[in-house]
Design a protein around this motif. Structure first.
Motif, PDB file in Angstrom:
ATOM      1  N   LEU A  87      32.174  32.056  42.013  1.00 19.93           N
ATOM      2  CA  LEU A  87      33.151  32.063  43.097  1.00 19.93           C
ATOM      3  C   LEU A  87      34.580  32.158  42.561  1.00 19.93           C
ATOM      4  O   LEU A  87      35.453  32.731  43.210  1.00 19.93           O
ATOM      5  CB  LEU A  87      32.980  30.814  43.959  1.00 19.93           C
ATOM      6  CG  LEU A  87      33.837  30.710  45.206  1.00 19.93           C
ATOM      7  CD1 LEU A  87      33.609  31.898  46.130  1.00 19.93           C
ATOM      8  CD2 LEU A  87      33.539  29.414  45.934  1.00 19.93           C
ATOM      9  N   THR A  88      34.812  31.648  41.371  1.00 22.56           N
ATOM     10  CA  THR A  88      36.139  31.679  40.769  1.00 22.56           C
ATOM     11  C   THR A  88      36.668  33.109  40.669  1.00 22.56           C
ATOM     12  O   THR A  88      37.836  33.375  40.975  1.00 22.56           O
ATOM     13  CB  THR A  88      36.108  31.038  39.367  1.00 22.56           C
ATOM     14  OG1 THR A  88      35.692  29.682  39.509  1.00 22.56           O
ATOM     15  CG2 THR A  88      37.457  31.075  38.698  1.00 22.56           C
ATOM     16  N   TYR A  89      35.834  34.033  40.265  1.00 21.08           N
ATOM     17  CA  TYR A  89      36.262  35.428  40.123  1.00 21.08           C
ATOM     18  C   TYR A  89      36.628  36.029  41.482  1.00 21.08           C
ATOM     19  O   TYR A  89      37.603  36.763  41.607  1.00 21.08           O
ATOM     20  CB  TYR A  89      35.169  36.262  39.442  1.00 21.08           C
ATOM     21  CG  TYR A  89      35.013  35.910  37.981  1.00 21.08           C
ATOM     22  CD1 TYR A  89      35.848  36.484  37.028  1.00 21.08           C
ATOM     23  CD2 TYR A  89      34.051  35.001  37.566  1.00 21.08           C
ATOM     24  CE1 TYR A  89      35.723  36.158  35.688  1.00 21.08           C
ATOM     25  CE2 TYR A  89      33.920  34.673  36.232  1.00 21.08           C
ATOM     26  CZ  TYR A  89      34.757  35.250  35.288  1.00 21.08           C
ATOM     27  OH  TYR A  89      34.635  34.911  33.972  1.00 21.08           O
ATOM     28  N   THR A  90      35.861  35.716  42.494  1.00 22.25           N
ATOM     29  CA  THR A  90      36.150  36.232  43.828  1.00 22.25           C
ATOM     30  C   THR A  90      37.444  35.627  44.370  1.00 22.25           C
ATOM     31  O   THR A  90      38.277  36.333  44.950  1.00 22.25           O
ATOM     32  CB  THR A  90      34.972  35.938  44.783  1.00 22.25           C
ATOM     33  OG1 THR A  90      33.789  36.519  44.236  1.00 22.25           O
ATOM     34  CG2 THR A  90      35.222  36.504  46.158  1.00 22.25           C
ATOM     35  N   LEU A  91      37.627  34.331  44.173  1.00 28.12           N
ATOM     36  CA  LEU A  91      38.858  33.673  44.625  1.00 28.12           C
ATOM     37  C   LEU A  91      40.076  34.234  43.890  1.00 28.12           C
ATOM     38  O   LEU A  91      41.109  34.501  44.512  1.00 28.12           O
ATOM     39  CB  LEU A  91      38.765  32.158  44.408  1.00 28.12           C
ATOM     40  CG  LEU A  91      37.816  31.408  45.334  1.00 28.12           C
ATOM     41  CD1 LEU A  91      37.613  29.982  44.834  1.00 28.12           C
ATOM     42  CD2 LEU A  91      38.345  31.404  46.756  1.00 28.12           C
ATOM     43  N   ALA A  92      39.945  34.427  42.592  1.00 26.03           N
ATOM     44  CA  ALA A  92      41.052  34.978  41.822  1.00 26.03           C
ATOM     45  C   ALA A  92      41.412  36.373  42.326  1.00 26.03           C
ATOM     46  O   ALA A  92      42.591  36.699  42.506  1.00 26.03           O
ATOM     47  CB  ALA A  92      40.694  35.028  40.335  1.00 26.03           C
ATOM     48  N   GLY A  93      40.424  37.189  42.581  1.00 27.14           N
ATOM     49  CA  GLY A  93      40.672  38.532  43.100  1.00 27.14           C
ATOM     50  C   GLY A  93      41.371  38.507  44.443  1.00 27.14           C
ATOM     51  O   GLY A  93      42.294  39.280  44.700  1.00 27.14           O
ATOM     52  N   ALA A  94      40.951  37.599  45.316  1.00 26.00           N
ATOM     53  CA  ALA A  94      41.558  37.487  46.644  1.00 26.00           C
ATOM     54  C   ALA A  94      43.014  37.052  46.566  1.00 26.00           C
ATOM     55  O   ALA A  94      43.818  37.382  47.426  1.00 26.00           O
ATOM     56  CB  ALA A  94      40.764  36.506  47.502  1.00 26.00           C
ATOM     57  N   LEU A  95      43.341  36.313  45.515  1.00 18.07           N
ATOM     58  CA  LEU A  95      44.721  35.839  45.323  1.00 18.07           C
ATOM     59  C   LEU A  95      45.551  36.774  44.453  1.00 18.07           C
ATOM     60  O   LEU A  95      46.712  36.498  44.179  1.00 18.07           O
ATOM     61  CB  LEU A  95      44.700  34.433  44.694  1.00 18.07           C
ATOM     62  CG  LEU A  95      44.117  33.330  45.557  1.00 18.07           C
ATOM     63  CD1 LEU A  95      43.953  32.049  44.749  1.00 18.07           C
ATOM     64  CD2 LEU A  95      44.998  33.088  46.783  1.00 18.07           C
ATOM     65  N   GLY A  96      44.944  37.876  44.022  1.00 16.17           N
ATOM     66  CA  GLY A  96      45.669  38.827  43.190  1.00 16.17           C
ATOM     67  C   GLY A  96      45.846  38.370  41.758  1.00 16.17           C
ATOM     68  O   GLY A  96      46.734  38.842  41.049  1.00 16.17           O
ATOM     69  N   ILE A  97      44.994  37.473  41.305  1.00 10.93           N
ATOM     70  CA  ILE A  97      45.063  36.972  39.924  1.00 10.93           C
ATOM     71  C   ILE A  97      44.142  37.817  39.060  1.00 10.93           C
ATOM     72  O   ILE A  97      42.964  37.988  39.378  1.00 10.93           O
ATOM     73  CB  ILE A  97      44.631  35.496  39.864  1.00 10.93           C
ATOM     74  CG1 ILE A  97      45.576  34.637  40.704  1.00 10.93           C
ATOM     75  CG2 ILE A  97      44.572  35.016  38.419  1.00 10.93           C
ATOM     76  CD1 ILE A  97      45.094  33.210  40.893  1.00 10.93           C
ATOM     77  N   ASN A  98      44.683  38.336  37.970  1.00  9.96           N
ATOM     78  CA  ASN A  98      43.878  39.103  37.023  1.00  9.96           C
ATOM     79  C   ASN A  98      43.274  38.161  35.998  1.00  9.96           C
ATOM     80  O   ASN A  98      43.965  37.274  35.480  1.00  9.96           O
ATOM     81  CB  ASN A  98      44.741  40.146  36.315  1.00  9.96           C
ATOM     82  CG  ASN A  98      45.277  41.168  37.282  1.00  9.96           C
ATOM     83  OD1 ASN A  98      44.549  41.686  38.108  1.00  9.96           O
ATOM     84  ND2 ASN A  98      46.566  41.469  37.174  1.00  9.96           N
ATOM     85  N   ILE A  99      42.015  38.359  35.693  1.00 12.00           N
ATOM     86  CA  ILE A  99      41.335  37.547  34.682  1.00 12.00           C
ATOM     87  C   ILE A  99      41.109  38.444  33.472  1.00 12.00           C
ATOM     88  O   ILE A  99      40.545  39.526  33.589  1.00 12.00           O
ATOM     89  CB  ILE A  99      40.008  36.983  35.201  1.00 12.00           C
ATOM     90  CG1 ILE A  99      40.285  36.069  36.390  1.00 12.00           C
ATOM     91  CG2 ILE A  99      39.262  36.254  34.090  1.00 12.00           C
ATOM     92  CD1 ILE A  99      39.060  35.558  37.082  1.00 12.00           C
ATOM     93  N   GLU A 100      41.549  37.954  32.332  1.00 10.83           N
ATOM     94  CA  GLU A 100      41.435  38.724  31.110  1.00 10.83           C
ATOM     95  C   GLU A 100      40.622  37.955  30.093  1.00 10.83           C
ATOM     96  O   GLU A 100      40.916  36.806  29.799  1.00 10.83           O
ATOM     97  CB  GLU A 100      42.847  38.990  30.559  1.00 10.83           C
ATOM     98  CG  GLU A 100      42.904  39.865  29.347  1.00 10.83           C
ATOM     99  CD  GLU A 100      44.336  40.118  28.945  1.00 10.83           C
ATOM    100  OE1 GLU A 100      44.823  39.380  28.057  1.00 10.83           O
ATOM    101  OE2 GLU A 100      44.966  41.018  29.531  1.00 10.83           O
ATOM    102  N   ASP A 101      39.568  38.589  29.601  1.00 12.93           N
ATOM    103  CA  ASP A 101      38.783  37.966  28.533  1.00 12.93           C
ATOM    104  C   ASP A 101      39.474  38.238  27.208  1.00 12.93           C
ATOM    105  O   ASP A 101      39.913  39.340  26.939  1.00 12.93           O
ATOM    106  CB  ASP A 101      37.372  38.544  28.505  1.00 12.93           C
ATOM    107  CG  ASP A 101      36.576  38.193  29.746  1.00 12.93           C
ATOM    108  OD1 ASP A 101      36.765  37.073  30.250  1.00 12.93           O
ATOM    109  OD2 ASP A 101      35.791  39.037  30.217  1.00 12.93           O
ATOM    110  N   SER A 102      39.594  37.180  26.383  1.00 14.10           N
ATOM    111  CA  SER A 102      40.264  37.395  25.101  1.00 14.10           C
ATOM    112  C   SER A 102      39.285  37.572  23.990  1.00 14.10           C
ATOM    113  O   SER A 102      38.159  37.431  24.058  1.00 14.10           O
ATOM    114  CB  SER A 102      41.200  36.256  24.765  1.00 14.10           C
ATOM    115  OG  SER A 102      40.809  35.033  25.294  1.00 14.10           O
TER     116      SER A 102
END
Length: 102
Positions: A87-102
């Protein structure tokens, strides 16, 4: 999980205090549904749509919660910690937050 239901369109129905258990509800449409007090246990909700749904007191436990639509309508719902990662990925997307794997 049980076989997918023949109907996945649940627009505007009332499912107050209903138990959904071991259901495959991929891409189910719960737009405008009243899910107050409903429980989803061990359900696959991948791609389900919850826009404008009422979810106060709704509980989601052991569910697949990837790519949900209308995640802001989950306000008032309780999600198990184990389900929160997807759910974290979906919530981040809805808020316009980009998730970057390092």
């Amino acid at each position: 999980m049980t076989a997918a239901p023949t109907c996945r369109l649940f627009v505007s129905p009332a499912f107050q205090n209903v138990l959904f258990e071991d259901c495959v509800l991929t891409r189910a449409d719960f737009q405008n549904a009243d899910l107050t007090g409903a429980r989803f246990v061990n359900c696959d909700l991948t791609g389900a749509q919850f826009s404008h749904a009422k979810m106060t007191g709704t509980r989601l436990t052991g569910c697949v919660l990837a790519h949900l639509g209308g995640v802001s309508s989950l306000a008032g719902a309780t999600v198990s910690g184990a389900d929160l990662v997807a759910l974290t990925y979906t919530l981040a997307g809805a808020l316009g937050i980009n998730i970057e794997d390092s």
